[in-house]
Design a protein around this motif. Sequence first.
Motif, PDB file in Angstrom:
ATOM      1  N   LEU A 161     -49.220  66.848 -52.286  1.00 41.01           N
ATOM      2  CA  LEU A 161     -47.872  67.119 -52.798  1.00 41.01           C
ATOM      3  C   LEU A 161     -46.913  65.981 -52.435  1.00 41.01           C
ATOM      4  O   LEU A 161     -46.101  65.547 -53.260  1.00 41.01           O
ATOM      5  N   THR A 164     -47.824  62.827 -54.556  1.00 46.42           N
ATOM      6  CA  THR A 164     -47.466  63.029 -55.961  1.00 46.42           C
ATOM      7  C   THR A 164     -45.953  62.982 -56.155  1.00 46.42           C
ATOM      8  O   THR A 164     -45.449  62.358 -57.093  1.00 46.42           O
ATOM      9  N   ALA A 165     -45.213  63.648 -55.265  1.00 41.77           N
ATOM     10  CA  ALA A 165     -43.749  63.624 -55.365  1.00 41.77           C
ATOM     11  C   ALA A 165     -43.212  62.205 -55.195  1.00 41.77           C
ATOM     12  O   ALA A 165     -42.276  61.796 -55.898  1.00 41.77           O
TER      13      ALA A 165
END
Length: 438
Positions: A161, A164-165
């Motif tokens: 996460l 990806t962010a």
Amino acid sequence: MVVSRDKTPTAQETFLQMAQAAGLRGRLLITIGLLILIRFGIFIPIPGIDRQAFAAAISNSPVLGFLDIFTGGGISTLGLLALGILPYINASIIIQLLTAAIPYLEDLQKNEGEAGRRKIAQFTRYISLGWAVIQSLAITVGLLQQYAVDKNFWFVPSTVLALTAGSMLVMWISEIITERGIGNGASLLIFVNIVASLPRTLGNTIDYAQTGGRQAVAQVVILLSVFLMMIVGIVFVQEGTRRIPIISARRQVGRRLYRERTSYLPLRLNQGGVMPIIFASAVLILPQSLAGFFGTQGPVSQILVQIANALRPGSWIYIGVYSLLILFFSYFYASLIVNPEDISKNLKKMGASIPGIRPGEKTKEYLEGVLNRLTFLGALFLSIVATIPTLVEGATQVTTFQGLGATSLLILVGVAIDTAKQIQTYVISQRYEGMIKQ
């Protein structure tokens, strides 16, 4: 303010406009500020990883070294923005390939105007998100998990996460730079990441020259001279175009008779830019990366290891395969960018023709022949530029410039030229606005 009446603004006029014109100055400040923000983000650490063990393990990995060039050290430093602009670049390449293969996307690009381009941009963002998740998952599970300090269940989803962010943040900032700043945002991010490695590279080279005596100084001077000559050659080839003359037919609108107009169709010598080298480099490092995934045991892994050893940089097999791959991808990418059939149809619709060439099929065949010759010369140049650094480093035994190869030089020169041209365009527009106000 000194205003040049020439077509191209002088350096003095350009710097004065950059300092005084509010619009241009604002765009420059936005671009510089966002690029600095991205550089800070690279050094925000991903928590829960033993960095010393990770740095020692990847120090000799060519795959991660290749990725590290485009992330500005994000992979090696394990920053929050470690993926950088890579997922967006990969998504853009995939969209370009799909546009040539899927009629719907081709129609959006050619016939739908600005609305079609916005849809394609939206598809690119979706593919970037999916690609970022895939790359984050592969890096976390295949690489980072073994260096985790606390190997609990939440390490993998939280790290995926975060990566990806970070990649989506970089993509968003690159689009802001493109819209409200100067130059292409994605290209400028790669440019800054490559430039960020120059101080360390130059420092290592100076240390090598100081500790190695006269022989080391001579080797460094030879290597630097070769790099400077390559930069000059890249500038000439990047700017090189074949101008094909075009004559517009005489036409009458109402009572007015418009005479024949002569213009030209510019075809670049290097249509694909740096893309053929990037694709060829990715294919060459594929055997070693696959060998790492399959492990050290088994017949498949042994075959991949043998292929990787045969394709080690500096060997004649490596140079030959590298050159053939560059030639193949140069023709492939040129076919995506320039379509002789579409050009011949558009010329026929506009009532224009090439002197001595009949409109229609003959024009298409003529353009294909010219494009094939230009692509071959461009691919030959790219092959020379791609292999010379490896050969010179092997001859001089100076390895401090490893990573700053042909791909990096082409990106640096190409982005610098495109950004300078865009700044000159803004300066010329400001010049004309000043003339109108007067």
